[in-house]
Each structure stands twice: as C-alpha cells, then as structure tokens.
Design an enzyme around this catalytic site. Structure first.
Site, PDB file in Angstrom:
ATOM      1  NE  ARG A 147      -6.713  12.125  -0.428  1.00 28.84           N
ATOM      2  CZ  ARG A 147      -6.578  10.793  -0.448  1.00 28.84           C
ATOM      3  NH1 ARG A 147      -5.509  10.244  -0.994  1.00 28.84           N
ATOM      4  NH2 ARG A 147      -7.484  10.012   0.093  1.00 28.84           N
ATOM      5  CG  ASP A 210      -5.157   9.540  -4.481  1.00 32.15           C
ATOM      6  OD1 ASP A 210      -5.005   9.077  -5.623  1.00 32.15           O
ATOM      7  OD2 ASP A 210      -4.592   9.060  -3.467  1.00 32.15           O
ATOM      8  CG  HIS A 212      -7.327   6.234  -4.759  1.00 31.68           C
ATOM      9  ND1 HIS A 212      -6.231   6.163  -3.937  1.00 31.68           N
ATOM     10  CD2 HIS A 212      -8.227   7.021  -4.109  1.00 31.68           C
ATOM     11  CE1 HIS A 212      -6.439   6.864  -2.844  1.00 31.68           C
ATOM     12  NE2 HIS A 212      -7.634   7.402  -2.924  1.00 31.68           N
ATOM     13  CD  GLU A 262      -0.459   6.371  -2.991  1.00 30.13           C
ATOM     14  OE1 GLU A 262      -0.594   7.583  -2.763  1.00 30.13           O
ATOM     15  OE2 GLU A 262      -1.289   5.516  -2.642  1.00 30.13           O
ATOM     16  CD1 TRP A 402      -6.600  -2.093  -4.527  1.00 26.44           C
ATOM     17  CD2 TRP A 402      -5.861   0.033  -4.570  1.00 26.44           C
ATOM     18  NE1 TRP A 402      -6.821  -1.531  -3.299  1.00 26.44           N
ATOM     19  CE2 TRP A 402      -6.378  -0.235  -3.296  1.00 26.44           C
ATOM     20  CE3 TRP A 402      -5.366   1.308  -4.842  1.00 26.44           C
ATOM     21  CZ2 TRP A 402      -6.409   0.711  -2.290  1.00 26.44           C
ATOM     22  CZ3 TRP A 402      -5.381   2.254  -3.843  1.00 26.44           C
ATOM     23  CH2 TRP A 402      -5.897   1.968  -2.566  1.00 26.44           C
TER      24      TRP A 402
HETATM   25  O1  KDG Z   1      -1.844   1.628   1.735  1.00 28.63           O
HETATM   26  C1  KDG Z   1      -2.569   2.377   0.835  1.00 28.63           C
HETATM   27  C2  KDG Z   1      -2.747   3.803   1.295  1.00 28.63           C
HETATM   28  O2  KDG Z   1      -1.572   4.315   1.822  1.00 28.63           O
HETATM   29  C3  KDG Z   1      -3.172   4.650   0.143  1.00 28.63           C
HETATM   30  O3  KDG Z   1      -4.367   4.194  -0.391  1.00 28.63           O
HETATM   31  C4  KDG Z   1      -3.388   6.047   0.552  1.00 28.63           C
HETATM   32  O4  KDG Z   1      -3.607   6.720  -1.746  1.00 28.63           O
HETATM   33  C5  KDG Z   1      -3.285   6.976  -0.604  1.00 28.63           C
HETATM   34  C6  KDG Z   1      -2.729   8.278  -0.301  1.00 28.63           C
HETATM   35  O5  KDG Z   1      -2.565   9.050  -1.232  1.00 28.63           O
HETATM   36  O6  KDG Z   1      -2.439   8.515   0.856  1.00 28.63           O
HETATM   37 MG    MG Z   2      -2.687   8.168  -3.116  1.00 29.87          MG
END
Ligand code: KDG
Ligand code: MG
Length: 402
Positions: A147, A210, A212, A262, A402
C-alpha cells in the site's frame, strides 16, 4: 466444558491492547482481542461490567448459542463497542474449542485452502520520492503487495504518512491532533505517485491505496479512472460508506477495484455493497465484526457475489486478531489479501505467536487453537496510556470526514 472464570487484560506495550481471557473448568483457556482504537476502555468496561457476568457457568463449546445470546438476546445490539466485545468472546471460545480438539483453528473451519496468506505492507513518505523509496524497502523484504501513501504538497500533514515507518502508529497523542485536508490538491497529486511507482518498479507487484473516506462518490469515480492505467489491486475507503448505494456512482465510472469495510461492525453495514456487487473486497475483520462466527457469514455472502476478503490488519489490531485472521484466511475460499502491519518487538513479546512471514506470505503454525498467547506478567508491566487518532479539517477549518 464449563466457563469458570473470565478476565479483561489491558496492556500498553507501545500501544494499547485489550484482551479477554476465558478459563474453563478443566483448565483450557482461550484469548480474544477486544481492542477498539481510541475507545479501548469502553470495550473493557462493556466486557467486564456487562458480558462476563453472563458468561460464567455457560458451556464454552456452545459458541453459536453464546453469540446469539449476546447479540439477539440483547435489546441494544450491534455497534463497534458491542461487536468488538462480542468478537473477543467469540475468538476466545474458538481458541478453546480448537485447543480441546487438539487442532489448529483452520482445521476446525474446514482445513487448508492455500499454503500461505498473501499480505500487503504500508509504505509511506512525505513526498513521492520518499514513498517510492519506501516501496522499494518493502519489495526488498519480499512483499508481493504494497500500500502506498504520500503527503500532499501544501498540506502540513496527511493521515497515513508518519515518522515511524515499519512500526507505524496512527493513534499519536493523548488528545486528538488535527490534520488538514484539501481534496483538489489530493486528486491532482495521487496519480503522480502511482505513475512514478509503475515507472520505477514495473507491474510485477500489487499496489494499493487508502483514501480514508475523504472523497465524494463522483470524486472517487474520477480518482479511480485516473488510476486505471496503474492497475491498482484496490482503492480503499474511497468514501464514507454509511450510504451503501453511494458506491453505485463510483462503480459507474471506474474499473479500479474497490475495497471497504474496516469500520463496519456487522453484515448489515455491507449487505447492499455485496449483493449489488458495488465492491470487490470486504475489509471487515474478526475483531470489529463480531468474531469468527459473524465474519464467516459475511464471507459466505460475499462469495456468492464475487467479492473477496481483504481483512484490516493495522497495528491497532492485536497479534491475537492477526493469528485468528490468518487461520480464517488459510481456510476461506474467497480469500483476496490480508493487511499486515508489523507489531513492535515489545508487543510481540507480550503476545507470543506462531505465524511467520516468508517471501510476502504469512504462514500459520500448527499449534492447537489460534496460535497466539499472552504473557500476563509482562502485560501487567505496561500500563494503559490514553491515545487518540487524529481528526481532519478542511483548510478553512471545517470538520471533515475521518
Ligand atoms: O485505527 C485506525 C487504523 O487501523 C486505520 O486508520 C488504518 O486505515 C487503516 C488501514 O487501512 O490499515
Ligand atoms: Mg484503511
């Protein structure tokens, strides 16, 4: 096999972890991870004050009935705190059942479907050049999938980019720090990273990214389209997914594979994403999704709709979750990939385990149970320290996703 005792262990060998230990009358015990990043004590209290009193005296072998008792039997069901607590109990009970059967957990689930579990690691840097270098380090370590995250020019900090590289910890302060976000700058910058990565390393390795939850569906459609030439394994958490049908719009615009989940706590957070084939990988994992008993249902539903697993495996998921996930991954027919962020040596010492990294794969051992233990004496030396994930604001100060 009556449950005679259960306790919650909170420890902080570099970061906080919550663990349940369930003990049976014949001395067999099982452990489960109950860590919910930044909300650890809420789960610890939920377990100790509300669930453990109802657990004592039950038959540890009745995993499904205990699961249904705590889920269906409760007036307040679901949610991240509740499902993490339930997952911890569930995993500890599967650990006990597998130990009692003298089998590694994957055997109870249905046996081995593959020799190793392909994992991806996290490479990140403040600039494209730094991230490219970091990806090179992962390639040198043998990773088949990586990643890649990079800082965005003009923004002081970006989530996912940190000082610590191999043992990257996102919960970085005892009160939330603030990151700055600018969608336009981000969308301009990210394709440059992946173009440079492919120019440098070619197309042999899988690359992931990612987001996010920072985009809207149409913005995510544009990013997916811009990244198509670079053949990503997946684009993760492109938008926040409360509105499952929002993914339709992304799907209409790009063939870049999509992963999400997740932060989901149950099958009800992803049933539409799966049945409408709006995603390619489901990331909901054992610790935050109600344990093996519930994640198994998600995986089976996903299998019907060509969706594969890609479990969350960041540092805040303890080695117990990693062990349990690897047994699940070793068995599950529709396996995709497993995230693997390494734990620090201090954490590994508190949670001795028998999985090993070999040439881009994690291999589970044959220890009965899920193969992870806890050194309670050592755990007691590391006291809980409050730690939060950062929050995110637009440049004008507006609170953002977030
Ligand atoms: O607790 C939050 C993290 O586990 C997260 O931000 C990590 O996005 C994440 C990932 O894909 O591992
Ligand atoms: Mg993630």
């Amino acid at each position: 096999m009556k449950i005679v005792d259960a306790k919650v262990i909170v420890t902080c060998p570099g970061r906080n972890f919550v663990t349940i230990k369930i003990i049976t009358e014949d001395g067999i015990y099982g452990i489960g991870d109950a860590t919910l990043n930044g909300r650890e004590l809420a789960v610890a209290s939920y377990l100790a004050d509300h669930l453990i009193p109802c657990l004592i005296g039950r038959d540890a072998g009745q995993i499904e009935d205990i699961w249904q008792f705590f889920y269906r039997g409760a007036y307040w069901r679901g949610g991240p705190v509740g499902m993490t607590a339930l997952a911890a109990i569930d995993v500890a009970l599967w650990d006990i059942k597998a130990k009692a059967a003298n089998m590694p957990l994957y055997q109870l689930l249905g046996g081995r479907s593959r020799s190793g579990v392909m994992v991806y690691g996290h490479a990140n840097g403040n600039t494209v050049e730094e991230t490219v270098e970091e990806v090179g380090r992962y390639i040198d370590m043998g990773y088949k999938a990586i990643r890649a995250q990079t800082g965005v020019p003009g923004l002081a900090s970006t989530y996912g980019v940190s000082k610590d590289k191999l043992f990257y910890e996102p919960a970085d302060a005892d009160l939330p720090t603030e990151n700055e976000w600018d969608t336009a700058r981000y969308l301009e910058h990210v394709p440059t990273l992946f173009r440079t990565l492919r120019d440098t390393y070619g197309y042999d390795r899988h690359l992931l990214h990612d987001v996010h939850h920072r985009l809207t569906p149409i913005e995510a459609g544009r990013l997916g389209k811009d990244l198509e030439p670079f053949r990503l394994f997946w684009l993760e958490d492109a938008v926040s997914a409360e509105l499952q049908e929002g993914f339709r719009l992304i799907r209409q615009h790009t063939t870049t594979p999509l992963a999400v989940g997740e932060v989901f706590a149950s099958i009800h957070n992803c049933h539409q994403l799966i049945t409408e084939q709006l995603i390619d990988y489901i990331r909901t994992t054992i610790v935050h999704g109600g344990g093996i008993s519930h994640i198994r249902r998600i995986a089976h539903l996903a299998e019907l709709y060509h969706v594969r697993t890609g479990f969350h495996g960041a540092t805040d998921l303890s080695p117990i979750t990693m062990g349990a996930a690897l047994h699940f991954d070793t068995w599950v027919p529709n396996f995709g990939i497993q995230e693997y962020m390494r734990h620090t040596p201090e954490t590994d010492e508190v949670f001795p385990h028998d999985y090993t990294f070999e040439d881009g794969y994690l291999i589970v051992g044959d220890t009965p149970g899920h193969g992870v233990d806890i050194n309670e004496e050592l755990a007691a030396k590391y006291e809980y320290e409050r730690a939060y994930l950062p929050v995110n604001r637009l440049s004008d100060g507006t609170m953002f996703n977030w």
